[in-house]
Structure formats: structure tokens, C-alpha cells
Design a protein around this motif. Structure first.
Motif, PDB file in Angstrom:
ATOM      1  N   LEU A  23      54.998  43.023  31.626  1.00 57.37           N
ATOM      2  CA  LEU A  23      54.839  43.279  33.056  1.00 57.37           C
ATOM      3  C   LEU A  23      54.300  42.074  33.812  1.00 57.37           C
ATOM      4  N   GLY A  24      53.712  41.151  33.094  1.00 61.61           N
ATOM      5  CA  GLY A  24      53.096  40.003  33.733  1.00 61.61           C
ATOM      6  C   GLY A  24      51.773  40.371  34.401  1.00 61.61           C
ATOM      7  N   ALA A  25      51.168  41.456  33.936  1.00 64.55           N
ATOM      8  CA  ALA A  25      49.906  41.920  34.524  1.00 64.55           C
ATOM      9  C   ALA A  25      48.745  41.038  34.071  1.00 64.55           C
ATOM     10  N   ARG A  26      47.780  40.919  34.940  1.00 68.89           N
ATOM     11  CA  ARG A  26      46.577  40.161  34.623  1.00 68.89           C
ATOM     12  C   ARG A  26      45.582  41.074  33.962  1.00 68.89           C
ATOM     13  N   ARG A  27      44.928  40.606  32.944  1.00 67.64           N
ATOM     14  CA  ARG A  27      43.923  41.413  32.269  1.00 67.64           C
ATOM     15  C   ARG A  27      42.582  41.198  32.944  1.00 67.64           C
ATOM     16  N   ALA A  28      41.849  42.289  33.130  1.00 70.00           N
ATOM     17  CA  ALA A  28      40.530  42.213  33.748  1.00 70.00           C
ATOM     18  C   ALA A  28      39.547  41.570  32.769  1.00 70.00           C
ATOM     19  N   SER A  29      38.752  40.672  33.280  1.00 70.52           N
ATOM     20  CA  SER A  29      37.776  39.982  32.456  1.00 70.52           C
ATOM     21  C   SER A  29      36.483  39.831  33.243  1.00 70.52           C
ATOM     22  N   LYS A  30      35.363  40.040  32.588  1.00 72.55           N
ATOM     23  CA  LYS A  30      34.064  39.897  33.244  1.00 72.55           C
ATOM     24  C   LYS A  30      33.768  38.454  33.627  1.00 72.55           C
ATOM     25  N   THR A  31      34.484  37.521  33.038  1.00 75.14           N
ATOM     26  CA  THR A  31      34.247  36.110  33.331  1.00 75.14           C
ATOM     27  C   THR A  31      35.180  35.570  34.413  1.00 75.14           C
ATOM     28  N   ASP A  32      36.128  36.385  34.872  1.00 78.69           N
ATOM     29  CA  ASP A  32      37.061  35.967  35.921  1.00 78.69           C
ATOM     30  C   ASP A  32      36.411  36.195  37.283  1.00 78.69           C
ATOM     31  N   PRO A  33      36.121  35.122  38.036  1.00 81.41           N
ATOM     32  CA  PRO A  33      35.417  35.267  39.318  1.00 81.41           C
ATOM     33  C   PRO A  33      36.147  36.168  40.316  1.00 81.41           C
ATOM     34  N   GLU A  34      37.474  36.102  40.352  1.00 83.32           N
ATOM     35  CA  GLU A  34      38.235  36.939  41.290  1.00 83.32           C
ATOM     36  C   GLU A  34      38.081  38.424  40.959  1.00 83.32           C
ATOM     37  N   ILE A  35      38.094  38.754  39.692  1.00 82.81           N
ATOM     38  CA  ILE A  35      37.927  40.146  39.260  1.00 82.81           C
ATOM     39  C   ILE A  35      36.530  40.639  39.611  1.00 82.81           C
ATOM     40  N   VAL A  36      35.520  39.806  39.392  1.00 79.88           N
ATOM     41  CA  VAL A  36      34.137  40.189  39.689  1.00 79.88           C
ATOM     42  C   VAL A  36      33.984  40.491  41.176  1.00 79.88           C
ATOM     43  N   VAL A  37      34.572  39.669  42.043  1.00 88.18           N
ATOM     44  CA  VAL A  37      34.496  39.892  43.485  1.00 88.18           C
ATOM     45  C   VAL A  37      35.161  41.216  43.856  1.00 88.18           C
ATOM     46  N   ARG A  38      36.333  41.483  43.290  1.00 79.99           N
ATOM     47  CA  ARG A  38      37.038  42.742  43.596  1.00 79.99           C
ATOM     48  C   ARG A  38      36.244  43.958  43.133  1.00 79.99           C
ATOM     49  N   LEU A  39      35.675  43.885  41.932  1.00 78.24           N
ATOM     50  CA  LEU A  39      34.900  45.015  41.420  1.00 78.24           C
ATOM     51  C   LEU A  39      33.647  45.264  42.252  1.00 78.24           C
ATOM     52  N   ARG A  40      32.987  44.196  42.687  1.00 78.77           N
ATOM     53  CA  ARG A  40      31.803  44.368  43.543  1.00 78.77           C
ATOM     54  C   ARG A  40      32.177  45.008  44.877  1.00 78.77           C
ATOM     55  N   LYS A  41      33.328  44.617  45.441  1.00 77.76           N
ATOM     56  CA  LYS A  41      33.783  45.207  46.697  1.00 77.76           C
ATOM     57  C   LYS A  41      34.102  46.686  46.499  1.00 77.76           C
TER      58      LYS A  41
END
Length: 49
Positions: A23-41
Motif C-alpha cells: 500500500l505504500g503506507a507509512r508506519r507509525a513510529s514514536k521517533t518520527d517527529p511528524e507522527i508525534v505532532v499528529r498524535l499530540r494534536k
């Protein structure tokens, strides 16, 4: 009652295939800054409601 869906990798011969690779999906990672910002929002939005 809800259903939880998860993507499970399947072994085919020696190579292990994962549906997210196709699928070309991105895996969520606690070290990925973009993922951290989205989860905090998301967390902030949920706590407001």
C-alpha cells in the motif's frame, strides 16, 4: 462492542510480506517527529470534547 483491525504480516516461503509495503503506507513510529505532532494534536482535540 467494537472490532479492532490490525495488519498482520504473512510469511511466504523465505520472504515475509507485509500489506503496508504494498500500500505504500507509512508506519507509525514514536521517533518520527511528524507522527508525534499528529498524535499530540489528536490527543488535544479529544480532550477538548
Amino acid at each position: 462492542m467494537g472490532l479492532d483491525w490490525g495488519v498482520i504480516a504473512k510469511s511466504r516461503t523465505v520472504r515475509r510480506s507485509n500489506p503496508t509495503d504494498f500500500l505504500g503506507a507509512r508506519r507509525a513510529s514514536k521517533t518520527d517527529p511528524e507522527i508525534v505532532v499528529r498524535l499530540r494534536k489528536l490527543h488535544a482535540d479529544r480532550s477538548e470534547h
